[in-house]
Structures are given as C-alpha cells and as structure tokens.
Design a protein around this motif. Structure first.
Motif, PDB file in Angstrom:
ATOM      1  N   ASN A 378       0.835  -1.207   0.000  1.00  0.00           N
ATOM      2  CA  ASN A 378       0.000   0.000   0.000  1.00  0.00           C
ATOM      3  C   ASN A 378       0.868   1.256   0.000  1.00  0.00           C
ATOM      4  N   ALA A 382       1.119   4.235  -2.755  1.00  0.00           N
ATOM      5  CA  ALA A 382       0.920   5.648  -2.420  1.00  0.00           C
ATOM      6  C   ALA A 382       2.115   6.477  -2.899  1.00  0.00           C
ATOM      7  N   ASP A 410       5.226   6.265   5.155  1.00  0.00           N
ATOM      8  CA  ASP A 410       5.665   6.610   3.795  1.00  0.00           C
ATOM      9  C   ASP A 410       5.584   8.118   3.592  1.00  0.00           C
ATOM     10  N   LEU A 423     -11.241   3.882   5.997  1.00  0.00           N
ATOM     11  CA  LEU A 423     -10.097   3.120   5.494  1.00  0.00           C
ATOM     12  C   LEU A 423     -10.219   1.615   5.677  1.00  0.00           C
ATOM     13  N   PHE A 428     -13.815  -0.616   0.502  1.00  0.00           N
ATOM     14  CA  PHE A 428     -13.549   0.811   0.327  1.00  0.00           C
ATOM     15  C   PHE A 428     -12.175   0.966  -0.312  1.00  0.00           C
ATOM     16  N   SER A 429     -12.165   1.645  -1.474  1.00  0.00           N
ATOM     17  CA  SER A 429     -10.902   1.836  -2.185  1.00  0.00           C
ATOM     18  C   SER A 429     -10.951   3.138  -2.961  1.00  0.00           C
ATOM     19  N   THR A 430      -9.812   3.844  -3.011  1.00  0.00           N
ATOM     20  CA  THR A 430      -9.738   5.031  -3.875  1.00  0.00           C
ATOM     21  C   THR A 430      -8.904   4.721  -5.108  1.00  0.00           C
ATOM     22  N   ARG A 431      -8.349   3.509  -5.144  1.00  0.00           N
ATOM     23  CA  ARG A 431      -7.512   3.142  -6.291  1.00  0.00           C
ATOM     24  C   ARG A 431      -8.361   2.562  -7.396  1.00  0.00           C
ATOM     25  N   GLY A 434      -8.841  -1.150  -7.488  1.00  0.00           N
ATOM     26  CA  GLY A 434      -8.606  -1.648  -6.125  1.00  0.00           C
ATOM     27  C   GLY A 434      -9.873  -2.329  -5.604  1.00  0.00           C
ATOM     28  N   LEU A 435      -9.660  -3.407  -4.841  1.00  0.00           N
ATOM     29  CA  LEU A 435     -10.829  -4.112  -4.291  1.00  0.00           C
ATOM     30  C   LEU A 435     -11.247  -3.542  -2.932  1.00  0.00           C
ATOM     31  N   GLY A 436     -10.282  -2.915  -2.254  1.00  0.00           N
ATOM     32  CA  GLY A 436     -10.594  -2.333  -0.949  1.00  0.00           C
ATOM     33  C   GLY A 436     -10.782  -3.374   0.143  1.00  0.00           C
ATOM     34  N   GLY A 438      -7.900  -5.175   1.314  1.00  0.00           N
ATOM     35  CA  GLY A 438      -6.601  -5.373   1.962  1.00  0.00           C
ATOM     36  C   GLY A 438      -6.583  -4.930   3.413  1.00  0.00           C
ATOM     37  N   LEU A 439      -6.912  -3.666   3.640  1.00  0.00           N
ATOM     38  CA  LEU A 439      -6.807  -3.122   5.005  1.00  0.00           C
ATOM     39  C   LEU A 439      -7.855  -3.730   5.929  1.00  0.00           C
TER      40      LEU A 439
HETATM   41  P1  ADP Z   1      -6.941  -1.288  -2.111  1.00  0.00           P
HETATM   42  O1  ADP Z   1      -5.459  -1.292  -2.005  1.00  0.00           O
HETATM   43  O2  ADP Z   1      -7.482  -2.413  -2.906  1.00  0.00           O
HETATM   44  O3  ADP Z   1      -7.507   0.039  -2.506  1.00  0.00           O
HETATM   45  P2  ADP Z   1      -6.832  -1.319   0.711  1.00  0.00           P
HETATM   46  O4  ADP Z   1      -7.826  -1.776   1.745  1.00  0.00           O
HETATM   47  O5  ADP Z   1      -5.474  -1.914   0.790  1.00  0.00           O
HETATM   48  O6  ADP Z   1      -7.490  -1.591  -0.667  1.00  0.00           O
HETATM   49  O7  ADP Z   1      -6.710   0.239   0.795  1.00  0.00           O
HETATM   50  C1  ADP Z   1      -7.876   1.028   0.909  1.00  0.00           C
HETATM   51  C2  ADP Z   1      -7.558   2.461   0.607  1.00  0.00           C
HETATM   52  O8  ADP Z   1      -6.763   3.022   1.622  1.00  0.00           O
HETATM   53  C3  ADP Z   1      -6.745   2.689  -0.606  1.00  0.00           C
HETATM   54  O9  ADP Z   1      -7.574   2.745  -1.753  1.00  0.00           O
HETATM   55  C4  ADP Z   1      -6.102   4.048  -0.333  1.00  0.00           C
HETATM   56  O10 ADP Z   1      -6.992   5.106  -0.620  1.00  0.00           O
HETATM   57  C5  ADP Z   1      -5.943   4.051   1.153  1.00  0.00           C
HETATM   58  N1  ADP Z   1      -4.537   3.784   1.545  1.00  0.00           N
HETATM   59  C6  ADP Z   1      -4.017   2.613   1.918  1.00  0.00           C
HETATM   60  N2  ADP Z   1      -2.713   2.743   2.221  1.00  0.00           N
HETATM   61  C7  ADP Z   1      -2.386   4.039   2.021  1.00  0.00           C
HETATM   62  C8  ADP Z   1      -1.172   4.836   2.186  1.00  0.00           C
HETATM   63  N3  ADP Z   1      -0.018   4.271   2.589  1.00  0.00           N
HETATM   64  N4  ADP Z   1      -1.256   6.147   1.895  1.00  0.00           N
HETATM   65  C9  ADP Z   1      -2.392   6.703   1.506  1.00  0.00           C
HETATM   66  N5  ADP Z   1      -3.572   6.029   1.357  1.00  0.00           N
HETATM   67  C10 ADP Z   1      -3.566   4.723   1.600  1.00  0.00           C
END
Ligand code: ADP
Length: 477
Positions: A378, A382, A410, A423, A428-431, A434-436, A438-439
């Motif tokens: 992640n 970023a 980072d 988060l 939930f994902s902004t990518r 992205g599947l959202g 991971g976290l």
């Molecule tokens: P994905 O990677 O599939 O989007 P994650 O659950 O890993 O799903 O992440 C969710 C969201 O959290 C990301 O889309 C991003 O917006 C935000 N995010 C995660 N890690 C970081 C980071 N190191 N810096 C900024 N935003 C982050």
C-alpha cells in the motif's frame, strides 16, 4: 500478389512509354524522309516544265542542281532525237510516260543509289540520287550512332540501312519488339520506312519494381505486426476482465449467501419486536406474550450473530486460529522487504528499517507476513503519486504500552480526512481497480491475534503511518 501486380504494372507502364517514344521518333523519321523524296518529284517536274533554253553558257541550267542538292549526284537529259546512254533509262522513260509520273531505274539499295526518270516533251530528264546524302541528320530525332532503333528503307526485297540500331535486333533475344512500317509519301519512289526497336528484359525498370515489392512487403509486415499487437492486447484485456469477473463472482456468491442466511433471522427479529410492541400497547398490556416474543427476537438475533461469526471465522481461516506463537517481528519485516524488493526497485524506493534490533511478538506468522506485506505494498502504491526523489519508506519496530509495534511510514500524499474513517471498511478503495479488501482483512487479522491496526497521517511532512500492534511474546495476553 500485390508486389507482383504492381511490378507488372510498372513494367507495362515503362514498355508503353518506350513504345510511345519509339513511335514518335519513327513518325518524325518518316516525315523527314518523305519530305526529301518528294523534292525529287518536284525538281523533275520543274525541269520538265522549263525545258532547255537557247544554246549558250546557260543552256543546261539543270547541271547546277548537284551543287544545290547533295543527294543528287547527276542530272541527265534526252533531247528529241537522242537516245539514253543506258537502256534502263529508256525503259524507265517508257514506264514514266505510261504512269504519267516519274519512274525508278537501276535501283540498288545496298549502295543507296537509284535513278529517277520523268518522261516529258520534248526533253526528258533523269536524276541519279544517293540516299546516303539524302538523310537530314541535322533534324534527326535520334543519335544515329548510339540509338538502339534501326531505321531502313525497303523496296522490292532490297534494303538500305539508314541507322544501324542495336545488335539485339540481329540476334533474337527474349523481350519485346516494336515495329513501324509506312511508305514514304511519294508514289514515284515507293520506299517502305521500317523502324525496329528491341527491348530486352534488362531494360525493364527493375529498380522501381524492386522498390515497390519491398515497399509492399514492409507495409504488410507493419500491418501484420500491428494486428498481432492488437490481438495480444485484446487477449490480455480479456484475461484481466475474466480474472476480475471471477474474483467478483466469488465475492458476489459470498455476499448472496450471507444475505440469504441473515435474511431469515432478521425477518423473524422484526416480526417478533413488532408483535411485542403491539402487545405492550394493549390495555392492559399482555406482558407474558410480549416477553415470549422478545425472547424469540433475542434468539433470532443470536442466530444472526452466529452466522456473522461463522463467516468471520471462515475468513480468518479457522484452521489457523490456534497458530499463535512467538514470532520474530524483525525477521518477518525483512522477509516482506525481501519479497517486495523488485517492486521497491521499480519505483526507486529504498526502504529503511529502524528502531529495536530485536522484537518478538505473539502472533500467527502467516497472518503477520500478510499484514506486513499488505502495508508495504500500500505504501509503495501511495509513493507512486509523488516524484521519485521524494519517495521515502521507513519501517520502525519498537515497544509501546507493553505491546510490540511496527510503524510503516511513507512520504506519499497521505490520507485525506474524509477517507480516514472509512479506510478499514471492506470494499472501500480510492484506487482504480482496487478491491478495498486489503486493510479490512489486515485489521481483522490483527484483531484476531489480540492486536490492532490503526492509520494516521504523518505529524511531520506528508505521508501516512500505519501502526500494527501485537502482544509481546510471553507478555500479558
Ligand atoms: P486497495 O489497495 O485495494 O484500494 P486497501 O484496503 O489496501 O485496498 O486500501 C484502501 C484504501 O486506503 C486505498 O484505496 C487508499 O486510498 C488508502 N490507503 C491505503 N494505504 C495508504 C497509504 N499508505 N497512503 C495513503 N492512502 C492509503
């Protein structure tokens, strides 16, 4: 086939051009020779008309003609009562008288000489003509020595070669042969102007034909390459789409199953609470029945909780649930960094490891690996959003409040305030793409190990900090 067709077309075009050029030259040659030959008729007609004058120095003006016309070698005349010195001339005169135009005598085309006789009253005239001096070279359309075109005058099986042309004409070679035949425009001297031109295979425009062939081949190769590229891209896109669909299908099934399992207990909870509400509103309230309905609702709610719990346990891999053990956190971090080294290098990021040189936590090693891997990945994603020179990634190990802590910091853009609370939500994902998950998974895993995962923005400079806390090995649970 395209190359071949084009080459044939080019060859034909070149042959047509050469033929057109040849025919133009041949027509000019025919006209020039006709003009010369017609002059002989005109001279004879003029002499016949004027007839010889009185005796004296100007008695034979026709003798001055050879000085004016180089092709006229001699002028002879037969006055009344005289005979021609050569019987051939007498025969020609008779023929001329009959045809009422000049007639040929002693024709010898090999030497290029002939005589032309016009019968007239009282005096007849004969011209001796040399073809070699007749050709008007000054106006000739070709280079007589080098031109490949052969020009000849032919009559009664004899031939006078005006221009030799190329040797190819004598030795028949494969190729093309252009010919031109036309009688000169004087009835008295019916010579056939014959022009011949041989074009061999070697005279085809090979350079242009080859260039065309190569051009077509290069174009086709480029088109084919482009098409292959397009096909490959389409295939890759299709595979990607299939992969995504498969992933989404699994998720869809999971969600559908969950909805199905939860729907029944939740409907029952709703029905029971509504019934209890009505019973309590009664006057007097039916407390006993209401209590029964509420007990039912509670039981159904517990069932729903069980469903959720079951699902959660399934996600957390129940088979690993009891895998908690003392794990070297430093080694786990190094392992993850090692695994992601190509990813780091590709982005020009050199990760820094800081803090305690040794840290042992109570954890499921596989889950810990997964969390650390996810957090680093992640962070790398970023960091892609800032210029290469500004990319920093620091992993700090330490002990905080009696718990082991790994902070992944980072220098990326950080987390926007509106994103921060969401988060750890699943999906939930902004990518883009992205599947959202991971976290949300990492947080679940951390909680499963008695720890926590939190996110914040860096206090100094830009970037995000993710803190994973886990119980220390041998410490209080
Ligand atoms: P994905 O990677 O599939 O989007 P994650 O659950 O890993 O799903 O992440 C969710 C969201 O959290 C990301 O889309 C991003 O917006 C935000 N995010 C995660 N890690 C970081 C980071 N190191 N810096 C900024 N935003 C982050």
């Amino acid at each position: 086939m395209l190359s071949l067709a084009g080459a044939v077309l080019l060859a034909r075009q070149s042959l047509d051009e050469q033929r057109a050029l040849f025919e133009t030259d041949a027509r000019i040659v025919h006209r020039l020779l006709s003009q010369q030959v017609v002059q002989h008729d005109a001279i004879l007609a003029t002499l016949a008309l004027l007839q010889p004058g009185a005796e004296g120095p100007t008695a034979s003006p026709e003798q001055r003609l050879p000085a004016l016309y180089p092709q006229i070698l001699a002028v002879q005349r037969r006055d009344p009562g005289q005979r021609w010195p050569d019987p051939a001339l007498a025969d020609a005169e008779a023929a001329s008288r009959q045809a009422k135009r000049a007639a040929l005598a002693s024709l010898d085309l090999r030497t290029g000489r002939y005589q032309l006789v016009l019968a007239a009253q009282p005096t007849s005239y004969a011209l001796t003509i040399d073809l070699r001096a007749m050709v008007p070279w000054a106006e000739w359309p070709m280079q007589p020595q080098t031109s490949p075109v052969r020009v000849a005058l032919e009559h009664a099986g004899q031939r006078y070669l005006v221009q030799p042309g190329s040797v190819a004409l004598d030795t028949p070679r494969p190729g093309w042969r252009f010919e031109f035949h036309k009688l000169v425009a004087a009835e008295s001297q019916p010579f056939d102007v014959v022009a011949t031109h041989a074009v061999g295979w070697g005279q085809l425009p090979w350079g242009r034909m080859l260039a065309w062939g190569l051009g077509v081949a290069a174009l086709l190769a480029a088109l084919r390459h482009l098409q292959r590229q397009r096909t490959a891209r389409r295939r890759a896109e299709e595979l990607l789409r299939l992969g995504q669909v498969a992933r989404l299908n699994t998720l869809g099934e999971l969600a559908a199953g969950m909805a199905h399992e939860l729907n029944q207990p939740l409907t029952a909870v709703l029905a029971n609470t509504q019934a209890a509400q009505r019973l309590l509103d009664d006057d007097p309230p039916e407390l006993a029945t209401a209590r029964g309905a509420m007990a039912q609702a509670a039981a159904q709610a517990r069932r729903a909780a069980e469903v959720v719990g079951r699902l959660r346990r399934a996600i957390e891999r129940p088979d690993r649930g009891d895998q908690q053990q003392a794990v070297d956190a430093v080694a786990a971090v190094r392992r993850a960094l090692d695994l992601l080294e190509p990813e780091c290098q590709r982005r020009g990021v050199a990760p820094q490891l800081a803090g305690a040189p040794a840290l042992t936590v109570q954890a499921d090693p596989v889950a810990l690996d997964q969390i650390v891997h996810n957090l680093i990945l992640n962070a790398l994603q970023a960091l892609e959003q800032v210029p290469a020179a500004q990319r920093r990634l620091t992993l700090t190990l330490g002990t905080v409040d009696g718990l082991g802590e790994l902070a992944v910091a980072d220098s990326g853009p950080g987390i926007p305030a509106e994103v921060l609370p969401r988060l750890f939500e699943p999906f939930f994902s902004t990518r883009e793409g992205g599947l959202g998950l991971g976290l949300s998974l990492c947080e679940t895993l951390a909680a499963g190990m008695g720890g926590s995962l939190t996110a914040a923005n860096a206090t100094q400079g830009s970037g995000a900090v993710f803190r994973l806390r886990l119980p220390l090995a041998g410490g209080p649970a």
